[in-house]
Design a protein around this motif. Structure first.
Motif, PDB file in Angstrom:
ATOM      1  N   VAL A  63      54.904  31.842 -19.262  1.00 28.18           N
ATOM      2  CA  VAL A  63      55.113  31.451 -20.660  1.00 28.18           C
ATOM      3  C   VAL A  63      56.427  32.396 -21.508  1.00 28.18           C
ATOM      4  O   VAL A  63      56.599  32.039 -22.437  1.00 28.18           O
ATOM      5  N   VAL A  64      56.531  33.313 -21.019  1.00 29.75           N
ATOM      6  CA  VAL A  64      57.621  34.147 -21.952  1.00 29.75           C
ATOM      7  C   VAL A  64      58.381  33.057 -21.974  1.00 29.75           C
ATOM      8  O   VAL A  64      59.650  33.223 -22.766  1.00 29.75           O
ATOM      9  N   ALA A  66      58.980  30.647 -21.590  1.00 32.55           N
ATOM     10  CA  ALA A  66      59.369  29.134 -21.826  1.00 32.55           C
ATOM     11  C   ALA A  66      59.243  28.871 -23.298  1.00 32.55           C
ATOM     12  O   ALA A  66      59.597  28.502 -24.127  1.00 32.55           O
ATOM     13  N   PHE A  67      58.213  30.131 -24.166  1.00 29.48           N
ATOM     14  CA  PHE A  67      58.616  30.451 -25.252  1.00 29.48           C
ATOM     15  C   PHE A  67      60.220  31.250 -26.021  1.00 29.48           C
ATOM     16  O   PHE A  67      60.791  30.681 -27.027  1.00 29.48           O
ATOM     17  N   VAL A  68      60.280  31.733 -25.201  1.00 30.21           N
ATOM     18  CA  VAL A  68      61.704  32.661 -25.639  1.00 30.21           C
ATOM     19  C   VAL A  68      62.935  31.229 -25.216  1.00 30.21           C
ATOM     20  O   VAL A  68      63.981  31.356 -26.237  1.00 30.21           O
ATOM     21  N   ALA A  70      62.673  27.927 -25.724  1.00 30.89           N
ATOM     22  CA  ALA A  70      62.575  26.878 -26.962  1.00 30.89           C
ATOM     23  C   ALA A  70      62.806  27.418 -28.049  1.00 30.89           C
ATOM     24  O   ALA A  70      63.792  27.015 -29.272  1.00 30.89           O
ATOM     25  N   LEU A  71      63.112  29.244 -28.036  1.00 32.07           N
ATOM     26  CA  LEU A  71      62.568  29.564 -30.005  1.00 32.07           C
ATOM     27  C   LEU A  71      64.280  29.675 -29.783  1.00 32.07           C
ATOM     28  O   LEU A  71      65.536  29.526 -30.962  1.00 32.07           O
ATOM     29  N   THR A  75      66.123  27.849 -32.532  1.00 30.69           N
ATOM     30  CA  THR A  75      66.860  28.516 -33.497  1.00 30.69           C
ATOM     31  C   THR A  75      68.120  29.256 -33.339  1.00 30.69           C
ATOM     32  O   THR A  75      68.649  30.180 -33.268  1.00 30.69           O
ATOM     33  N   VAL A  96      66.512  36.676 -21.001  1.00 21.50           N
ATOM     34  CA  VAL A  96      65.108  36.165 -20.538  1.00 21.50           C
ATOM     35  C   VAL A  96      64.552  36.101 -19.568  1.00 21.50           C
ATOM     36  O   VAL A  96      63.264  36.196 -18.795  1.00 21.50           O
TER      37      VAL A  96
END
Length: 227
Positions: A63-64, A66-68, A70-71, A75, A96
């Motif tokens: 999750v970490v 994938a989230f970072v 994608a961020l 962004t 990451v």
């Protein structure tokens, strides 16, 4: 009721589903259920606890990542910590990856502990081999060769689950049973001639007729002197 046959089916099918990209999560859930069945069958709660911790840490790492990731992608051109520029993007991306790598190693450690206990309880060495390969592969993913080792670990995992017997094996050793020996009745041995007392020779008093030892000088009854 927990049974090893159910664990064999759940773990074997789950191990195969892990190879399918869109069903790998379902496969890992089935494997986790299989460890729960084994844990209850052999009455060792730590087997499932270690497997559960392995799953939780693996999910956190994924999750970490994938989230970072994608961020960073969406962004990367914005202000703040995701400032534009290849160095900022590369540095964060490597951070990451490092976090994901650490969580993967922690997950592999817990999975190795769980599989080693299963190997000892069920006497299936493939579980211990799979757990060791998971840890080595997780540690070497940073140099990419670890992914090949993880693939071999997945194969060992399938073989291990399909090697489960319906009943736990009996221990290969047992304490020696105490042997009781019946005591046979002792037969009395006849006395040897040296142990047998020779009969005492006797004679009779010539006056009163009393029985006397042959060495007697006087009669014990009448007091007459014997010749």
């Amino acid at each position: 009721m927990a049974s090893l046959s159910s664990a064999k089916t759940l773990g074997g099918v789950g191990g195969i589903l892990v190879f399918i990209p869109f069903l790998s999560l379902v496969g890992w859930i089935l494997i986790l259920l299989a460890t729960k069945e084994i844990s209850e069958s052999v009455q060792d709660k730590t087997i499932f606890d270690d497997a559960l911790l392995a799953g939780i840490t693996a999910v956190i790492g994924a999750v970490v990542f994938a989230f970072v990731f994608a961020l960073v992608v969406f962004t990367g051109s914005s202000a703040g910590p995701f400032a534009p520029g290849p160095f900022a993007f590369s540095g964060l991306f490597l951070g990451v990856l490092a976090a994901f790598w650490v969580f993967t190693i922690i997950s592999a450690i817990f999975l190795k502990r769980s599989y080693e206990k299963i190997s000892q309880r069920l006497n299936i060495s493939a579980f211990a081999s799979a757990g060791l390969l998971y840890l080595i592969g997780a540690a070497l993913t940073i140099v990419l060769v670890g992914f090949l080792i993880l693939l071999i670990a997945l194969i060992f995992q399938v073989v291990a689950y399909f090697s489960i017997q319906d009943r736990p094996p009996t221990p290969g050793w047992s304490q020696p049973s105490q042997q009781t020996f019946a005591t046979s009745p002792v037969t009395p041995q006849p006395a040897t001639p040296s142990q047998q007392q020779s009969p005492v020779e006797s004679r009779f008093c010539f006056k009163c007729g009393a029985k006397l030892p042959i060495v007697a000088v006087f009669c014990t009854s009448c007091g007459a002197k014997q010749s």
